[in-house]
Write a protein that holds these residues in place. Structure first.
Motif, PDB file in Angstrom:
ATOM      1  N   GLU B 249       0.792  -1.214   0.000  1.00  0.00           N
ATOM      2  CA  GLU B 249       0.000   0.000   0.000  1.00  0.00           C
ATOM      3  C   GLU B 249       0.830   1.273   0.000  1.00  0.00           C
ATOM      4  O   GLU B 249       0.295   2.358   0.075  1.00  0.00           O
ATOM      5  N   ALA B 250       2.127   1.088  -0.043  1.00  0.00           N
ATOM      6  CA  ALA B 250       2.973   2.277   0.017  1.00  0.00           C
ATOM      7  C   ALA B 250       2.708   3.173  -1.185  1.00  0.00           C
ATOM      8  O   ALA B 250       2.447   2.702  -2.285  1.00  0.00           O
ATOM      9  N   ARG B 268      -8.374   1.447  -6.387  1.00  0.00           N
ATOM     10  CA  ARG B 268      -7.924   0.600  -5.277  1.00  0.00           C
ATOM     11  C   ARG B 268      -9.144   0.069  -4.540  1.00  0.00           C
ATOM     12  O   ARG B 268     -10.012   0.823  -4.137  1.00  0.00           O
ATOM     13  N   LEU B 269      -9.191  -1.243  -4.390  1.00  0.00           N
ATOM     14  CA  LEU B 269     -10.271  -1.868  -3.620  1.00  0.00           C
ATOM     15  C   LEU B 269      -9.705  -2.333  -2.288  1.00  0.00           C
ATOM     16  O   LEU B 269      -8.670  -2.980  -2.237  1.00  0.00           O
ATOM     17  N   HIS B 270     -10.430  -1.998  -1.251  1.00  0.00           N
ATOM     18  CA  HIS B 270      -9.960  -2.379   0.081  1.00  0.00           C
ATOM     19  C   HIS B 270     -10.972  -3.340   0.688  1.00  0.00           C
ATOM     20  O   HIS B 270     -12.101  -2.966   0.955  1.00  0.00           O
ATOM     21  N   ASP B 291     -13.915  -3.889 -18.944  1.00  0.00           N
ATOM     22  CA  ASP B 291     -12.860  -4.887 -18.725  1.00  0.00           C
ATOM     23  C   ASP B 291     -12.127  -4.537 -17.444  1.00  0.00           C
ATOM     24  O   ASP B 291     -11.926  -3.359 -17.143  1.00  0.00           O
ATOM     25  N   ILE B 292     -11.738  -5.566 -16.735  1.00  0.00           N
ATOM     26  CA  ILE B 292     -10.981  -5.320 -15.508  1.00  0.00           C
ATOM     27  C   ILE B 292      -9.680  -6.108 -15.561  1.00  0.00           C
ATOM     28  O   ILE B 292      -9.691  -7.305 -15.845  1.00  0.00           O
ATOM     29  N   SER B 293      -8.576  -5.432 -15.332  1.00  0.00           N
ATOM     30  CA  SER B 293      -7.325  -6.188 -15.134  1.00  0.00           C
ATOM     31  C   SER B 293      -6.859  -5.966 -13.698  1.00  0.00           C
ATOM     32  O   SER B 293      -6.943  -4.858 -13.164  1.00  0.00           O
ATOM     33  N   ILE B 294      -6.418  -7.046 -13.137  1.00  0.00           N
ATOM     34  CA  ILE B 294      -5.877  -6.944 -11.783  1.00  0.00           C
ATOM     35  C   ILE B 294      -4.401  -6.599 -11.899  1.00  0.00           C
ATOM     36  O   ILE B 294      -3.654  -7.276 -12.602  1.00  0.00           O
ATOM     37  N   LEU B 295      -3.997  -5.511 -11.251  1.00  0.00           N
ATOM     38  CA  LEU B 295      -2.615  -5.054 -11.391  1.00  0.00           C
ATOM     39  C   LEU B 295      -1.731  -5.601 -10.292  1.00  0.00           C
ATOM     40  O   LEU B 295      -0.630  -6.075 -10.514  1.00  0.00           O
ATOM     41  N   GLN B 296      -2.245  -5.516  -9.117  1.00  0.00           N
ATOM     42  CA  GLN B 296      -1.407  -5.911  -7.988  1.00  0.00           C
ATOM     43  C   GLN B 296      -2.258  -5.950  -6.745  1.00  0.00           C
ATOM     44  O   GLN B 296      -3.298  -5.295  -6.666  1.00  0.00           O
ATOM     45  N   GLY B 297      -1.817  -6.698  -5.751  1.00  0.00           N
ATOM     46  CA  GLY B 297      -2.599  -6.681  -4.522  1.00  0.00           C
ATOM     47  C   GLY B 297      -2.240  -7.815  -3.603  1.00  0.00           C
ATOM     48  O   GLY B 297      -1.430  -8.683  -3.942  1.00  0.00           O
ATOM     49  N   GLY B 308      -7.579  -7.049   2.823  1.00  0.00           N
ATOM     50  CA  GLY B 308      -6.472  -6.776   1.932  1.00  0.00           C
ATOM     51  C   GLY B 308      -6.810  -5.721   0.900  1.00  0.00           C
ATOM     52  O   GLY B 308      -7.895  -5.140   0.901  1.00  0.00           O
ATOM     53  N   THR B 309      -5.868  -5.505   0.018  1.00  0.00           N
ATOM     54  CA  THR B 309      -6.005  -4.445  -0.976  1.00  0.00           C
ATOM     55  C   THR B 309      -5.747  -5.003  -2.362  1.00  0.00           C
ATOM     56  O   THR B 309      -4.884  -5.857  -2.543  1.00  0.00           O
ATOM     57  N   LEU B 310      -6.522  -4.510  -3.323  1.00  0.00           N
ATOM     58  CA  LEU B 310      -6.359  -4.947  -4.706  1.00  0.00           C
ATOM     59  C   LEU B 310      -6.334  -3.704  -5.593  1.00  0.00           C
ATOM     60  O   LEU B 310      -7.192  -2.830  -5.481  1.00  0.00           O
ATOM     61  N   PHE B 311      -5.326  -3.622  -6.455  1.00  0.00           N
ATOM     62  CA  PHE B 311      -5.302  -2.521  -7.422  1.00  0.00           C
ATOM     63  C   PHE B 311      -5.802  -3.052  -8.759  1.00  0.00           C
ATOM     64  O   PHE B 311      -5.294  -4.080  -9.234  1.00  0.00           O
ATOM     65  N   ILE B 312      -6.805  -2.378  -9.313  1.00  0.00           N
ATOM     66  CA  ILE B 312      -7.332  -2.851 -10.603  1.00  0.00           C
ATOM     67  C   ILE B 312      -7.392  -1.691 -11.613  1.00  0.00           C
ATOM     68  O   ILE B 312      -7.361  -0.523 -11.241  1.00  0.00           O
ATOM     69  N   GLN B 313      -7.496  -2.121 -12.841  1.00  0.00           N
ATOM     70  CA  GLN B 313      -7.644  -1.147 -13.924  1.00  0.00           C
ATOM     71  C   GLN B 313      -8.972  -1.439 -14.608  1.00  0.00           C
ATOM     72  O   GLN B 313      -9.229  -2.567 -15.006  1.00  0.00           O
ATOM     73  N   MET B 314      -9.837  -0.393 -14.723  1.00  0.00           N
ATOM     74  CA  MET B 314     -11.108  -0.579 -15.426  1.00  0.00           C
ATOM     75  C   MET B 314     -11.044   0.174 -16.742  1.00  0.00           C
ATOM     76  O   MET B 314     -10.735   1.362 -16.763  1.00  0.00           O
ATOM     77  N   THR B 315     -11.360  -0.542 -17.827  1.00  0.00           N
ATOM     78  CA  THR B 315     -11.417   0.147 -19.122  1.00  0.00           C
ATOM     79  C   THR B 315     -12.778  -0.086 -19.736  1.00  0.00           C
ATOM     80  O   THR B 315     -13.428  -1.109 -19.492  1.00  0.00           O
TER      81      THR B 315
END
Ligand SMILES: Nc1ncnc2c1ncn2[C@@H]1O[C@H](COP(=O)(O)OP(=O)(O)OP(=O)(O)O)[C@@H](O)[C@H]1O
Ligand SMILES: [Mg+2]
Lengths: 222, 343
Positions: B249-250, B268-270, B291-297, B308-315
C-alpha cells in the motif's frame, strides 16, 4: 610370600571392621540425607524470591550450615563428645560416631541440595503455581522429583566424604576399618594391616560411586 | 466474561520504577480468541501473568466470570487458578514425568480420583493428537509435541479461560500452524475463551477475532481484528499491518502503476471482511460492459473474513465504469478509491 605378608591378619577382624564401616556409613548417610534435604529446602525456600521468603530463618540456617562446615571433622567429634555422651550414652563404638558423622556431613549435603533445587526450572515451578498447587505439592511433586538426579549424585559425593569421616572417627575409637588400621596396624608397626584397610576402603568408595552413578543415570530422563 | 479495569503493574528494581502495565481497561467476551500483540518489552507477558496473579497487580481490578480475581485470598486464588489454564512459550513440562503423568498433574492438584483422572488424561491425549506417546518423556518429544502436552495439561481441569504466552514462538512456521489449528479446534469444541500473547501478526490473523495492541504498557488500540487491521490508527499498529501485508500500500507503489498503465481508471479496492469470496470482479465484468485487469494486490484470510487491498484497472465506456463503481460502493462493504480517472 603373599601369605607371609598378611600372616598376622585375622580374617574375622577384617570382616568385623568392614561391617562396622558399612554400618556407620549407611546409617549416617540416611541421617545426612534427611537432615540435608531439610536444610537444603529451608535454605532454598526462605531465600529471596522463594516460596517461604524469610530473611531471618534463611540467615540462621545459613549460619548453622556455614559454621558446621567450617569446623574440621576431627575437631567436631571432640567438640560433640558431651552431646554424643548424652545422646548415645557412650563415646566409643560405631553408634557413638553417628551424631558427629551426621552433623558433620548434613550441612555439606544441605548446600548441595540447595544448589540442586536452584537448578530446577523456574518455569516449571511457575506452571505448578498457575495450576493452583499448594506449596507442599510444589515441594514434593515438583522440586524434589525434578532435582532427584542432582540430589542423588550429591548424596554419592557426600557418601564418599562420609567414608573418609568414619575412618577419622575410627582413630578415636569408633571401630571400623579406620580403627583397625590405626590400633592394630599403625600402633603395632603392622603396616600390612594399614595397606589392606586402605585397599578395602578404596573398594568401598568405588562401590558407592558405582551405585550412585547408576541410580543417577536411571533417574535422569532429561 | 473477563473484565479488566485500570490494571497497573509497576516493577521496582535497583530503585528504578518500570511501569510494565499501565492503566489497561478491556473486556473480553465468552468464546473470544483475544490476541494481544506488541513488540518486546511492551508488557504483554506481565499483562497475562497479572490475570492469574502470578504477578500481583499494583492497581486495578480483574473479574473473570463475575469473580473478582484481584480480591481473592490465597486459598481462593488457588481454586480460581484451576479454572484458568496457562500455556507457556517454553512449555514448562516436568521432565521427570511422562506425557501422561504431566497431563495428570493438574488433576492431582485438583484432587480428582485416580480412575476419572486416567479417563480424562486419555481423552485429552486424543484431543491434542498424541495417542501412542502416553509413556514418553518430554525430552523425547519435538517442540510441537511438547506444546501439545502443554495445551492438554492446561485444559485438564476444564478451565473457562486459556492464557497463552507466546505459545508458538519457539516453534517453526508449520508447527505453529498446527498448534494454532488445535487452539481454534479447542475454542470451538469447548467454547472456552482464549487470551493469546504474540509478537507475530500472522498468529493474530490466523486465529484471533479480537485484538489489542500494546505499547509501553498501554493498550493503544483494540477491537475487532478486521477493524483494527483496516483502519490502524497508531504507528505501532500500522507497522504490524505492514508486517503482514508487505508494502503493497505504500504510495510510491501505485505511483508506478499510474505511469505504467496509461488508459482506463485505476482503482484501489480495500477488502474488509466477508466480501472477498463474493466473486466481485467477475460480477462486475458480467453486469457492466467493462474490462478489468488486476494489477497488484494482497488479500489475506483472517478468522473473521478476508482483508487486503487490490489494485485494478477498469477500461470501457465512462458511463459503464461509473455504474460499476456505484455498484461497489453501494452494494458491498468493499472500500473503493479511484486513484486516477480516465484519460
Ligand atoms: N520481574 C520484573 N522485574 C522488573 N522489571 C520487569 C520484570 N518483569 C518485566 N519487567 C519489565 O517490564 C516490562 C515489560 O516486560 P514484559 O516481559 O511484560 O514484556 P513483553 O511484552 O512480554 O516482552 P517480550 O515480547 O520480550 O516477551 C519490561 O520493561 C521489563 O523489563
Ligand atoms: Mg513476553
Amino acid at each position: 610370600m603373599f601369605a607371609d605378608l598378611f600372616a598376622t591378619i585375622k580374617v574375622e577382624d577384617i570382616v568385623e571392621a568392614t561391617k562396622e564401616t558399612f554400618y556407620m556409613t549407611i546409617i549416617a548417610l540416611i541421617g545426612t540425607f534427611i537432615l540435608g534435604i531439610l536444610l537444603g529446602l529451608l535454605l532454598f525456600l526462605t531465600n529471596k524470591g522463594g516460596l517461604w521468603e524469610n530473611k531471618w530463618v534463611n540467615f540462621i540456617t545459613a549460619t548453622f550450615v556455614n559454621v558446621f562446615r567450617a569446623i574440621p571433622f576431627i575437631i567436631l567429634i571432640l567438640l560433640l563428645f558431651p552431646f554424643t555422651d548424652f545422646l548415645v550414652g557412650t563415646i566409643r563404638g560405631p553408634n557413638a560416631a553417628l551424631p558427629a558423622l551426621i552433623i558433620g556431613a548434613a550441612p555439606f549435603y544441605g548446600r548441595l541440595v540447595e544448589i540442586a533445587l536452584r537448578e530446577v526450572d523456574k518455569g516449571v515451578i511457575e506452571a505448578a503455581k498457575a495450576m493452583g498447587a499448594k506449596t507442599r505439592t510444589i515441594i514434593f511433586k515438583v522440586l524434589l522429583p525434578e532435582a532427584m538426579p542432582a540430589l542423588i549424585s550429591g548424596l554419592t559425593v557426600t557418601a564418599i566424604a562420609l567414608i573418609g569421616y568414619t575412618a577419622m572417627a575410627g582413630a578415636i575409637g569408633s571401630g571400623g576399618l579406620g580403627s583397625y588400621a590405626y590400633y592394630s596396624g599403625f600402633q603395632r608397626r603392622d603396616f600390612d594391616i594399614v595397606l589392606l584397610c586402605s585397599v578395602i576402603i578404596v573398594l568401598i568408595v568405588f562401590l558407592f560411586q558405582f551405585i550412585g552413578d547408576y541410580i543417577t543415570r536411571k533417574l535422569d530422563k532429561r | 466474561m473477563i473484565s479488566i479495569e485500570g490494571l497497573r503493574k509497576v516493577f521496582t528494581a535497583n530503585k528504578t520504577e518500570t511501569t510494565a502495565v499501565d492503566d489497561v481497561t478491556l473486556s473480553i467476551k465468552q468464546g473470544d480468541i483475544f490476541g494481544v500483540i506488541g513488540y518486546s518489552g511492551a508488557g504483554k507477558s506481565t499483562f497475562v501473568r497479572l490475570l492469574n496473579r502470578l504477578e500481583e497487580p499494583t492497581g486495578g481490578k480483574i473479574f473473570i466470570r463475575n469473580q473478582e480475581i484481584t480480591a481473592l485470598k490465597k486459598n481462593e486464588l488457588r481454586l480460581a487458578r484451576q479454572d484458568i489454564g496457562m500455556v507457556f512459550q517454553h512449555f514448562n513440562l516436568l521432565w521427570s514425568r511422562t506425557v501422561k503423568e504431566n497431563i495428570a498433574f493438574p488433576l492431582e492438584i485438583a484432587g480428582v480420583e485416580k480412575e476419572e483422572r486416567n479417563q480424562r488424561v486419555q481423552s485429552l491425549i486424543d484431543l491434542v493428537g498424541l495417542s501412542g506417546k502416553e509413556a514418553t518423556y518430554p525430552s523425547q518429544l519435538s517442540g510441537g509435541q511438547k506444546q501439545r502436552v502443554g495445551i492438554a495439561r492446561a485444559l485438564a481441569n476444564k478451565p473457562s479461560v486459556l492464557l497463552c504466552d507466546e505459545a508458538t514462538s519457539a516453534l517453526d512456521p508449520e508447527t505453529t500452524n498446527s498448534i494454532l489449528d488445535l487452539l481454534v479446534d479447542i475454542n470451538q469444541q469447548l467454547g472456552l475463551t482464549i487470551i493469546l500473547i504474540t509478537h507475530e501478526m500472522r498468529v493474530i490473523r490466523k486465529i484471533c477475532n479480537q485484538v489489542a495492541v500494546m505499547e509501553n504498557g498501554k493498550v493503544v488500540e483494540h477491537g475487532n481484528v478486521l477493524d483494527v487491521f483496516a483502519h490502524p490508527k497508531t504507528d505501532v499498529t500500522k507497522k504490524f499491518v505492514q508486517q503482514l501485508m508487505g508494502d503493497a500500500e505504500a504510495e510510491n507503489e501505485f505511483e508506478h502503476l499510474v505511469h505504467t498503465f496509461e488508459n482506463g481508471k485505476l482503482i484501489r479496492l480495500h477488502f474488509v471482511g466477508e466480501t472477498t469470496n463474493d466473486a466481485l470482479i467477475s460480477k462486475l465484468v458480467k453486469a457492466y460492459d467493462i474490462d478489468i485487469s488486476i494489477l497488484q494486490g494482497k488479500i489475506t484470510r483472517t478468522q473473521a473474513g478476508a482483508y487486503g487491498t487490490l489494485f485494478i484497472q477498469m477500461t470501457g465506456e465512462e458511463l459503464e465504469i461509473t455504474k460499476a463503481i456505484q455498484h461497489v460502493t453501494e452494494k458491498t462493504s468493499v472500500e473503493l478509491e479511484v486513484i486516477r480517472g480516465v484519460r
